[in-house]
Design a protein around this motif. Structure first.
Motif, mmCIF file in Angstrom:
data_model
loop_
_atom_site.group_PDB
_atom_site.id
_atom_site.type_symbol
_atom_site.label_atom_id
_atom_site.label_comp_id
_atom_site.label_asym_id
_atom_site.label_seq_id
_atom_site.Cartn_x
_atom_site.Cartn_y
_atom_site.Cartn_z
ATOM 1 N N LEU A 54 45.641 54.354 56.796
ATOM 2 C CA LEU A 54 45.541 55.662 57.449
ATOM 3 C C LEU A 54 44.073 55.989 57.703
ATOM 4 N N ASP A 55 43.623 55.637 58.895
ATOM 5 C CA ASP A 55 42.209 55.817 59.233
ATOM 6 C C ASP A 55 41.715 57.258 59.089
ATOM 7 N N PRO A 56 42.521 58.285 59.422
ATOM 8 C CA PRO A 56 42.018 59.645 59.213
ATOM 9 C C PRO A 56 41.687 59.940 57.741
ATOM 10 N N LEU A 57 42.464 59.386 56.817
ATOM 11 C CA LEU A 57 42.157 59.580 55.395
ATOM 12 C C LEU A 57 40.870 58.859 55.019
ATOM 13 N N LEU A 58 40.666 57.678 55.582
ATOM 14 C CA LEU A 58 39.442 56.925 55.285
ATOM 15 C C LEU A 58 38.221 57.645 55.847
ATOM 16 N N THR A 59 38.343 58.177 57.056
ATOM 17 C CA THR A 59 37.241 58.940 57.644
ATOM 18 C C THR A 59 36.957 60.187 56.812
ATOM 19 N N ALA A 60 38.016 60.883 56.390
ATOM 20 C CA ALA A 60 37.834 62.077 55.554
ATOM 21 C C ALA A 60 37.138 61.725 54.248
ATOM 22 N N THR A 61 37.445 60.570 53.700
ATOM 23 C CA THR A 61 36.811 60.140 52.453
ATOM 24 C C THR A 61 35.312 59.920 52.651
ATOM 25 N N VAL A 62 34.959 59.230 53.708
ATOM 26 C CA VAL A 62 33.538 58.969 53.968
ATOM 27 C C VAL A 62 32.799 60.283 54.209
#
Length: 169
Positions: free
Chosen positions: A88-96
């Motif tokens: 889930l790329d949106p979760l990964l972006t939110a993490t960064v």
């Protein structure tokens, strides 16, 4: 020895984490490697927070305890994003972005409430927040140069802040 690791370890772990994130964005790491790193970070952050809990009860240290607690949630969100199939790329972006902004807030608070080297913390906060802006623009545009610039700005800003903290204490 455990106390020395808690006091000095972050000066190595912070730049290492951002360098690792940059390598992941450059596709130099496998997804499995990034997942394992997230699991290790989950454990390190939880252990560090638990072991330091009693020492972080007021002032600047309380602010950083909060950074760690929010950061643990942010890292767990990234772990969940990596465990999903497909990721889930949106979760990964939110993490960064979360790991750019949450420590930026801690650095800004520190800069306002410390006598020794307040400018280093304030500039570190600005670089980290600026990194979040550049990274977000790079992800949305998409412009890989902005993504990498955001990661680099954050790495420099947060490394400067943690280096100042280790040096001062």
């Amino acid at each position: 020895m455990l106390r020395r690791l808690r006091e000095n370890g972050p000066v190595v772990l912070v730049p290492l984490a951002w360098t690792f994130a940059t390598a992941a964005h450059l596709d130099l790491l496998t997804l499995r490697t990034v997942l394992i790193a997230h699991l290790v970070m989950d454990a390190i952050i939880a252990a560090f927070t638990g072991l330091s809990w009693r020492e972080m009860t007021d002032g600047i240290l309380l602010a950083w305890r909060r950074v760690l607690l929010v950061g643990l949630v942010v890292t767990l969100v990234g772990t969940a994003g990596l465990l999903a199939d497909p990721t889930l790329d949106p979760l990964l972006t939110a993490t960064v972005v979360g790991w750019m902004l949450v420590p930026a807030a801690g650095l800004a608070y520190t800069g306002l409430h410390i006598d020794r080297h307040p400018r280093i913390y304030t500039v570190g906060a600005a670089l980290s927040a600026g990194g979040a802006v550049a990274y977000t623009v790079g992800v949305l545009a998409p412009l890989s140069a902005f993504v990498l610039a955001g990661l680099a700005l954050t790495n420099v800003g947060q490394t400067a802040g943690i280096a100042a903290a280790v040096y001062d204490y």
